[in-house]
Scaffold this motif. Structure first.
Motif, PDB file in Angstrom:
ATOM      1  N   PHE A  29      11.155  21.395  56.506  1.00 45.09           N
ATOM      2  CA  PHE A  29      12.561  21.386  56.072  1.00 45.09           C
ATOM      3  C   PHE A  29      13.479  21.603  57.269  1.00 45.09           C
ATOM      4  O   PHE A  29      14.465  20.903  57.472  1.00 45.09           O
ATOM      5  N   GLU A  31      12.945  21.238  60.510  1.00 50.99           N
ATOM      6  CA  GLU A  31      12.976  20.168  61.514  1.00 50.99           C
ATOM      7  C   GLU A  31      13.903  19.043  61.069  1.00 50.99           C
ATOM      8  O   GLU A  31      14.578  18.432  61.884  1.00 50.99           O
ATOM      9  N   GLN A  32      13.964  18.802  59.756  1.00 48.83           N
ATOM     10  CA  GLN A  32      14.838  17.731  59.276  1.00 48.83           C
ATOM     11  C   GLN A  32      16.295  18.176  59.135  1.00 48.83           C
ATOM     12  O   GLN A  32      17.214  17.417  59.458  1.00 48.83           O
ATOM     13  N   TYR A  33      16.511  19.418  58.672  1.00 52.57           N
ATOM     14  CA  TYR A  33      17.874  19.768  58.257  1.00 52.57           C
ATOM     15  C   TYR A  33      18.491  20.976  58.954  1.00 52.57           C
ATOM     16  O   TYR A  33      19.707  21.160  58.896  1.00 52.57           O
ATOM     17  N   ASP A  34      17.686  21.817  59.558  1.00 58.88           N
ATOM     18  CA  ASP A  34      18.247  23.052  60.135  1.00 58.88           C
ATOM     19  C   ASP A  34      17.420  23.490  61.345  1.00 58.88           C
ATOM     20  O   ASP A  34      16.812  24.564  61.349  1.00 58.88           O
ATOM     21  N   PRO A  35      17.412  22.616  62.401  1.00 62.36           N
ATOM     22  CA  PRO A  35      16.502  22.885  63.526  1.00 62.36           C
ATOM     23  C   PRO A  35      17.010  23.968  64.475  1.00 62.36           C
ATOM     24  O   PRO A  35      17.144  23.739  65.674  1.00 62.36           O
TER      25      PRO A  35
ATOM     26  N   ALA B  63      22.364  20.453  53.022  1.00 62.20           N
ATOM     27  CA  ALA B  63      21.369  20.354  54.094  1.00 62.20           C
ATOM     28  C   ALA B  63      21.803  19.330  55.155  1.00 62.20           C
ATOM     29  O   ALA B  63      21.662  19.569  56.363  1.00 62.20           O
ATOM     30  N   MET B  66      24.387  20.911  57.184  1.00 55.36           N
ATOM     31  CA  MET B  66      23.791  21.874  58.115  1.00 55.36           C
ATOM     32  C   MET B  66      23.234  21.159  59.329  1.00 55.36           C
ATOM     33  O   MET B  66      23.377  21.637  60.462  1.00 55.36           O
ATOM     34  N   ARG B  67      22.599  20.014  59.130  1.00 53.01           N
ATOM     35  CA  ARG B  67      22.038  19.290  60.258  1.00 53.01           C
ATOM     36  C   ARG B  67      23.133  18.903  61.269  1.00 53.01           C
ATOM     37  O   ARG B  67      22.958  19.030  62.489  1.00 53.01           O
ATOM     38  N   VAL B  70      24.186  22.074  63.111  1.00 53.35           N
ATOM     39  CA  VAL B  70      23.228  22.501  64.129  1.00 53.35           C
ATOM     40  C   VAL B  70      23.316  21.582  65.346  1.00 53.35           C
ATOM     41  O   VAL B  70      23.407  22.042  66.488  1.00 53.35           O
TER      42      VAL B  70
END
Lengths: 148, 148
Positions: A29, A31-35, B63, B66-67, B70
């Protein structure tokens, strides 16, 4: 069987769910959306994070909560989705290996003024781990269909 | 380079992001986390939903937001993550084919009373599509490290 607006009343309580949180899913999750590193790097998280461990993205905890809500409630409800969420909080981080469950208490039900076929339901929704530690709390505002 | 608590002030504004929303990603997220039919069944959604289309899960819009946050901000910030989010709203559904961007305005900055190495920043964060239609708005409460 289907839950309509009229089937929900203030004070109603529901408890359900047993979602197993895995490190693999936390990493996928994040890595895709909140790295951010405390969500994606277990070693660095253990050594440098104020939490002392890899932790799940807050949006992931929300998503896991939603999956339990759908499986146990919305799959049998005449819902149009949520208008929003108030007071979303993550008082403790979600960790790999925990098992989450959800508690919902109905706070308020109100027929829609603009759309007589709908009603608005506010709840207090809490996600906890197997020891009862709160991981997420929120007050969603959800639209349900009214019976005829 | 790194953004600390002291680098943020009320009134600061940031705008960034160009997240392309695909039907495949809407379906993948929803099948895992929010399998309600208006998120997972394009044909039924088109024919029966009050939205007239498949729409993304609200948690998915969060999400994706959020990406972007980030990539453009938190990757260069000394942040400990968010305590929570107030007034999360989805005023319009997120649709396949849209391109999302984010606008952040700093509302308030406050040193932590309990932890002098940290400060709390409240923002108004808004996610819009390519036509400026708001898809998500929220007021996150984020912990940043203070400079020495």
């Amino acid at each position: 069987m289907t839950v309509y607006f009229e089937d929900l009343s203030p004070g109603d309580e529901l408890e359900f769910g047993a979602y197993e949180v895995t490190e693999d899913e936390i990493l996928a999750f994040a890595e895709q959306y909140d790295p951010q590193w405390f969500h994606t790097d277990p070693e660095r998280a253990e050594n440098e994070s104020i939490y002392g461990s890899l932790i799940a993205s807050g949006w992931h905890t929300g998503a896991m909560t939603m999956r339990m809500l759908v499986d146990e409630h919305f799959s049998d409800a005449a819902s149009f989705g949520a208008l929003g969420v108030d007071e979303l909080r993550w008082p403790n981080p979600t960790l790999p290996g925990e098992t989450l469950s959800v508690r919902v208490e109905v706070l308020e039900t109100r027929p829609s003024e603009s759309s007589p076929d709908r009603g608005v339901v506010r709840t207090e929704t809490t996600t906890s781990n197997q020891d009862g530690e709160t991981k997420l709390s929120m007050k969603p505002i959800v639209l349900y269909a009214r019976r005829e």
